[in-house]
Motif scaffolding. Structure first.
Motif, PDB file in Angstrom:
ATOM      1  N   VAL A  37     -17.901  36.843 -14.619  1.00  0.00           N
ATOM      2  CA  VAL A  37     -16.944  37.935 -14.817  1.00  0.00           C
ATOM      3  C   VAL A  37     -16.347  38.310 -13.465  1.00  0.00           C
ATOM      4  N   ILE A  38     -15.036  38.457 -13.426  1.00  0.00           N
ATOM      5  CA  ILE A  38     -14.354  38.871 -12.206  1.00  0.00           C
ATOM      6  C   ILE A  38     -13.458  40.063 -12.507  1.00  0.00           C
ATOM      7  N   ALA A  39     -12.910  40.639 -11.456  1.00  0.00           N
ATOM      8  CA  ALA A  39     -12.000  41.777 -11.603  1.00  0.00           C
ATOM      9  C   ALA A  39     -10.625  41.286 -12.046  1.00  0.00           C
ATOM     10  N   PHE A  40      -9.965  42.115 -12.845  1.00  0.00           N
ATOM     11  CA  PHE A  40      -8.603  41.845 -13.299  1.00  0.00           C
ATOM     12  C   PHE A  40      -7.736  43.062 -12.993  1.00  0.00           C
ATOM     13  N   VAL A  41      -6.539  42.802 -12.508  1.00  0.00           N
ATOM     14  CA  VAL A  41      -5.520  43.845 -12.354  1.00  0.00           C
ATOM     15  C   VAL A  41      -4.313  43.399 -13.162  1.00  0.00           C
ATOM     16  N   GLY A  42      -3.788  44.298 -13.990  1.00  0.00           N
ATOM     17  CA  GLY A  42      -2.690  43.907 -14.862  1.00  0.00           C
ATOM     18  C   GLY A  42      -1.675  45.005 -15.062  1.00  0.00           C
ATOM     19  N   ALA A  43      -0.611  44.659 -15.763  1.00  0.00           N
ATOM     20  CA  ALA A  43       0.484  45.591 -16.012  1.00  0.00           C
ATOM     21  C   ALA A  43       0.032  46.734 -16.915  1.00  0.00           C
ATOM     22  N   GLY A  44       0.708  47.857 -16.790  1.00  0.00           N
ATOM     23  CA  GLY A  44       0.393  49.018 -17.624  1.00  0.00           C
ATOM     24  C   GLY A  44       1.424  50.111 -17.414  1.00  0.00           C
ATOM     25  N   GLY A  45       1.054  51.311 -17.856  1.00  0.00           N
ATOM     26  CA  GLY A  45       1.855  52.473 -17.525  1.00  0.00           C
ATOM     27  C   GLY A  45       3.058  52.759 -18.389  1.00  0.00           C
ATOM     28  N   LEU A  46       3.182  52.087 -19.559  1.00  0.00           N
ATOM     29  CA  LEU A  46       4.327  52.324 -20.440  1.00  0.00           C
ATOM     30  C   LEU A  46       3.926  53.235 -21.592  1.00  0.00           C
ATOM     31  N   GLY A  47       4.843  54.117 -21.991  1.00  0.00           N
ATOM     32  CA  GLY A  47       4.578  55.024 -23.105  1.00  0.00           C
ATOM     33  C   GLY A  47       5.103  54.528 -24.431  1.00  0.00           C
ATOM     34  N   LEU A  48       6.052  53.562 -24.407  1.00  0.00           N
ATOM     35  CA  LEU A  48       6.550  52.935 -25.620  1.00  0.00           C
ATOM     36  C   LEU A  48       5.713  51.698 -25.931  1.00  0.00           C
ATOM     37  N   PRO A  49       5.710  51.235 -27.175  1.00  0.00           N
ATOM     38  CA  PRO A  49       4.763  50.204 -27.578  1.00  0.00           C
ATOM     39  C   PRO A  49       4.938  48.844 -26.926  1.00  0.00           C
ATOM     40  N   ASP A  50       6.121  48.560 -26.403  1.00  0.00           N
ATOM     41  CA  ASP A  50       6.378  47.226 -25.884  1.00  0.00           C
ATOM     42  C   ASP A  50       7.527  47.274 -24.888  1.00  0.00           C
ATOM     43  N   ARG A  51       7.541  46.344 -23.952  1.00  0.00           N
ATOM     44  CA  ARG A  51       8.595  46.319 -22.926  1.00  0.00           C
ATOM     45  C   ARG A  51       9.981  46.197 -23.539  1.00  0.00           C
ATOM     46  N   ASP A  52      10.121  45.494 -24.669  1.00  0.00           N
ATOM     47  CA  ASP A  52      11.445  45.301 -25.250  1.00  0.00           C
ATOM     48  C   ASP A  52      12.059  46.594 -25.779  1.00  0.00           C
ATOM     49  N   TYR A  53      11.226  47.594 -26.065  1.00  0.00           N
ATOM     50  CA  TYR A  53      11.760  48.881 -26.525  1.00  0.00           C
ATOM     51  C   TYR A  53      12.672  49.516 -25.472  1.00  0.00           C
ATOM     52  N   TYR A  54      12.470  49.159 -24.219  1.00  0.00           N
ATOM     53  CA  TYR A  54      13.260  49.763 -23.149  1.00  0.00           C
ATOM     54  C   TYR A  54      14.620  49.085 -22.966  1.00  0.00           C
ATOM     55  N   PHE A  55      14.831  47.942 -23.626  1.00  0.00           N
ATOM     56  CA  PHE A  55      16.029  47.157 -23.320  1.00  0.00           C
ATOM     57  C   PHE A  55      16.891  46.787 -24.523  1.00  0.00           C
ATOM     58  N   LYS A  56      16.354  46.813 -25.723  1.00  0.00           N
ATOM     59  CA  LYS A  56      17.157  46.408 -26.881  1.00  0.00           C
ATOM     60  C   LYS A  56      18.355  47.341 -27.035  1.00  0.00           C
ATOM     61  N   GLN A  57      19.520  46.770 -27.357  1.00  0.00           N
ATOM     62  CA  GLN A  57      20.765  47.532 -27.340  1.00  0.00           C
ATOM     63  C   GLN A  57      21.307  47.878 -28.726  1.00  0.00           C
ATOM     64  N   ASP A  58      20.555  47.600 -29.778  1.00  0.00           N
ATOM     65  CA  ASP A  58      21.013  48.007 -31.102  1.00  0.00           C
ATOM     66  C   ASP A  58      20.936  49.525 -31.220  1.00  0.00           C
ATOM     67  N   ALA A  59      21.630  50.077 -32.202  1.00  0.00           N
ATOM     68  CA  ALA A  59      21.749  51.538 -32.335  1.00  0.00           C
ATOM     69  C   ALA A  59      20.389  52.203 -32.545  1.00  0.00           C
ATOM     70  N   LYS A  60      19.529  51.580 -33.338  1.00  0.00           N
ATOM     71  CA  LYS A  60      18.217  52.175 -33.607  1.00  0.00           C
ATOM     72  C   LYS A  60      17.369  52.238 -32.344  1.00  0.00           C
ATOM     73  N   SER A  61      17.430  51.205 -31.536  1.00  0.00           N
ATOM     74  CA  SER A  61      16.649  51.188 -30.296  1.00  0.00           C
ATOM     75  C   SER A  61      17.160  52.231 -29.311  1.00  0.00           C
ATOM     76  N   LYS A  62      18.468  52.372 -29.211  1.00  0.00           N
ATOM     77  CA  LYS A  62      19.032  53.389 -28.323  1.00  0.00           C
ATOM     78  C   LYS A  62      18.637  54.791 -28.773  1.00  0.00           C
ATOM     79  N   ALA A  63      18.695  55.024 -30.075  1.00  0.00           N
ATOM     80  CA  ALA A  63      18.320  56.340 -30.607  1.00  0.00           C
ATOM     81  C   ALA A  63      16.844  56.624 -30.356  1.00  0.00           C
ATOM     82  N   LEU A  64      16.022  55.597 -30.499  1.00  0.00           N
ATOM     83  CA  LEU A  64      14.589  55.782 -30.282  1.00  0.00           C
ATOM     84  C   LEU A  64      14.306  56.132 -28.828  1.00  0.00           C
ATOM     85  N   ARG A  65      14.997  55.518 -27.899  1.00  0.00           N
ATOM     86  CA  ARG A  65      14.790  55.842 -26.486  1.00  0.00           C
ATOM     87  C   ARG A  65      15.170  57.294 -26.196  1.00  0.00           C
ATOM     88  N   MET A  66      16.236  57.766 -26.810  1.00  0.00           N
ATOM     89  CA  MET A  66      16.613  59.169 -26.630  1.00  0.00           C
ATOM     90  C   MET A  66      15.517  60.093 -27.155  1.00  0.00           C
TER      91      MET A  66
END
Length: 684
Positions: free
Chosen positions: A178-207
């Motif tokens: 077993v070794i140490a692991f450091v990884g990505a984190g720190g997001l409040g939305l479920p997935d990275r794509d939620y921050y970038f999708k440009q459809d109307a529903k995704s934009k509304a959800l970000r607001m």
């Protein structure tokens, strides 16, 4: 996993759901025995449907019609119903141990008093945000960025998932350590794509997310103006971190996550963040070699540490403290948390009753203590033996399948058989129970109990660094209604919770049991050889043991599955992301094929009879399909389409049978009908 690893630890204090309050008391009552539902339920079928046109409707139409989604659920399915039955059974155990304190063992005291503290809602409401205040005070007292590493370590030890994750896992190159692991984190939305999708529903959800963050910051004590400004900064920061995070498809490639380095090299990635101070505060000290799963993320994080002001850093930390703690605090915070993560994100109209969430929290934080009580009441030695017998027959079927492959060389077959023979079967519960004696549980301190139990688990994970792997450990608790395969452990794990009717039914004939539980066993076994699992060898090391020709032949067959599922619509305009789901789709297909082979082997020479107007072969397929009967809210279907590595339930049935000539024969389907494919896929 049939329903849904690394042990990268940055756990939220209580992200197991949202608690509700006394005015929403449930109609359910605790259970002392399980209600019986057969593993093949003819009432769940829709016999007006043509199985050769839509087999899912034929097998599950009655169930979908008669099982609307409960108001407190984002979806409802056969697994979910068994999960709730398990919860009610555990509720009965915990309620008894909370109320009847005489004669309890030390373990029973902990789970009983934890449950009592959790269900004492008036006491929780009376405290308001006071239990969280020490965290907020620590953040307010931060005097310079140089002090951030020590503070962040403290927050991580208490389950606040800010910035990145730090934990332990098996070394990809040497799974015995077993070794140490450091990884990505720190997001409040479920997935990275939620921050970038440009459809109307995704934009509304970000607001709406920005509005939610502002609301939570204000509830934590910020002024409305400061909360609004802070929420915009949080969104900007998280968007930049999301942009440096691997996609879910990329995360399926273990080589993209394999970046071992020493502490000096890690420090070079984030020159303005003192990892030495961070490690010291976590108690790890000098971790030695560290696997940095996403170096690009750490480089972006370094830019944020340099660019952001101390005030902005404090705001971001404050948000993640409130986010992690909300479900442990008073009604106004729990309600606000549910409004976004329940109603908005998943379309759930009503919060769950408090008893459910308290059961979930005991299972999440003291799971093997609760598991001992569950196993003693609900899991017999015979059930374990029967499941092991089925597992062994399915493994024998896999061995035959590998030996008979025409597309694989003898050299690669030998390595595949070595891996198969080295696989361990874990059924029911661990051989050795986890020791929670160091966890202080108080009957009048709900927040503190959750905090201490969470810290216990995080420190337990970090204490593994630099030590040999414990092959007896489980990643799921015994009452869990799920199963999994671990590529690095090279084992399949079936908790006692999944081996209950209607998933495994000792009263039922073999056909539906092999269709259901047998396919689940085959599913997990096939994960050892899916697009991701096949990259690990018999000892769980990330190593290429395939010839180039055999690897190309595998990818060609896997691509057939990817192409098939890419044509299916998940919800609205969203197609199934078949590059994300391919591992589960391959496992589904391999699982049902292996279960069929094992069932035929186990019943060879027997005179099997038709029942309920279904031949034995038809019973096998209906038994398989009915585990997947499901209703899903549109919002949840959308969330799953973006984040879930499993295909929608309908395609986990229809997407398989179109590839099986055995199904075509069982239901006398004809060429050209929807459930008969001209281009059948088969990997294993």
């Amino acid at each position: 996993m049939r329903k849904m690893l690394t042990t990268l630890v940055c756990l939220a204090l209580a992200q197991v759901g949202t608690l509700v309050h006394a005015d929403e008391a449930p109609a359910e009552t605790p259970l002392t025995t399980f209600p019986y539902t057969p593993s093949l339920d003819t009432a769940a079928m829709d016999r007006t449907a043509d199985p050769c046109v839509d087999f899912y409707q034929y097998a599950c139409g009655g169930w979908m019609k008669n099982n609307p989604i409960p108001a407190d659920q984002s979806s409802w399915d056969v697994y979910g119903k068994l999960y709730q039955d398990n919860q009610r059974f555990l509720w009965g155990i915990l309620d008894g141990l909370a109320k009847n304190t005489d004669g309890r063992s030390a373990t029973q005291q902990k789970i009983g008093d934890y449950f009592a503290a959790c269900t004492n809602e008036p006491a929780v409401d009376k405290l308001g945000i006071a239990p969280m205040q020490p965290y907020l005070d620590q953040i307010d007292a931060l005097k310079s960025k140089n002090d951030l590493p020590a503070l962040l370590a403290q927050l991580h030890l208490n389950g606040v998932g800010a910035y990145f994750g730090f934990g332990s896992n098996q070394d990809f190159a040497d799974s015995s350590q077993v070794i140490a692991f450091v990884g990505a984190g720190g997001l409040g939305l479920p997935d990275r794509d939620y921050y970038f999708k440009q459809d109307a529903k995704s934009k509304a959800l970000r607001m709406k997310y920005v509005q939610h963050v502002a609301r939570m910051l204000e509830l934590s004590g910020e002024t409305p103006a400061a909360a609004r400004a802070g929420a915009l900064h949080v969104m900007a920061l998280e968007t930049s971190l999301a942009g440096a995070t691997l996609t879910r498809v990329e995360l399926r490639d273990p080589y993209k996550l394999f970046h071992k380095m020493d502490a000096k090299a890690l420090q070079a990635l984030t020159p303005d963040f003192d990892f030495g101070a961070y490690f010291k505060q976590t108690g790890v000290g000098e971790p030695g070699i560290v696997n940095v799963s996403e170096p690009g993320f750490m480089k972006e994080l370094a830019k944020r540490f340099k660019r952001d002001s101390l005030a902005d850093i404090k705001t971001y930390l404050r948000w993640h403290v409130v986010h992690a703690s909300a479900n442990l605090l008073s009604k106004n915070l729990a309600d606000a948390n549910f409004d976004f993560y329940g109603k908005t994100l998943q379309g759930v109209p009503q919060q769950q009753p408090r008893w459910k969430k308290c059961v979930q929290m005991v299972d999440s934080q003291l799971g093997e203590a609760l598991g001992q009580e569950f196993v003693a009441r609900a899991f017999s030695p015979k059930l374990k033996d029967d499941t092991l017998h089925m597992t062994q027959l399915i493994e024998q079927s896999m061995e035959k399948d590998i030996k008979d492959l025409t597309w694989m060389s003898e050299e690669t077959k030998a390595r595949a058989l070595e891996k198969l023979h080295g696989l361990a079967n874990k059924i029911g519960y661990p051989d050795k129970w986890r020791d929670y004696s160091s966890v202080d549980i108080k009957r009048d301190d709900f927040f503190g109990n959750a905090q201490r139990a969470n810290a216990f688990e995080i420190k337990r994970q970090l204490a593994k660094i630099g030590k040999p792997v414990d092959h007896g450990e489980w990643e799921m608790t015994p009452p869990t209604v799920n199963a999994y395969y671990s590529a690095q452990m090279n084992d399949i794990n079936f908790p006692a919770g999944i081996l209950q009717p209607p998933l495994y039914d000792a009263k039922m004939d073999a056909a539906p049991n092999y269709g259901d539980t047998g396919s689940t066993i085959g599913h997990e076994l096939t994960h050892a050889f899916d697009d991701e699992g096949r990259q690990y060898d018999a000892k769980g090391n990330l190593r290429d043991w395939w010839t180039k020709k055999d690897a190309a032949a595998f990818k060609e067959r896997a691509q057939c599955v990817v192409d098939q599922y890419a044509k299916y619509t998940a919800v609205d305009e969203l197609k199934v992301n078949s590059k994300l789901t391919q591992g589960e789709d391959i496992a589904d297909l391999g699982g049902i094929i292996l279960a069929w082979m094992a069932w035929k082997s186990d019943t060879a020479g027997q005179q099997l009879e038709a029942r309920d107007g279904l031949s034995p072969e038809q019973r096998f397929f209906v038994g398989y399909a009915q585990w997947s009967c499901s209703n899903v809210r549109p919002e949840t279907a959308r969330l799953r389409a973006l984040t879930d590595p499993h295909s929608p339930a309908k395609y986990r049935v229809n997407g398989l049978v179109v590839n099986m000539p055995e199904f075509e024969q069982a239901f006398s389907c004809k060429k050209g009908q929807p459930m008969v494919s001209e281009n059948r896929c088969r990997v294993w």
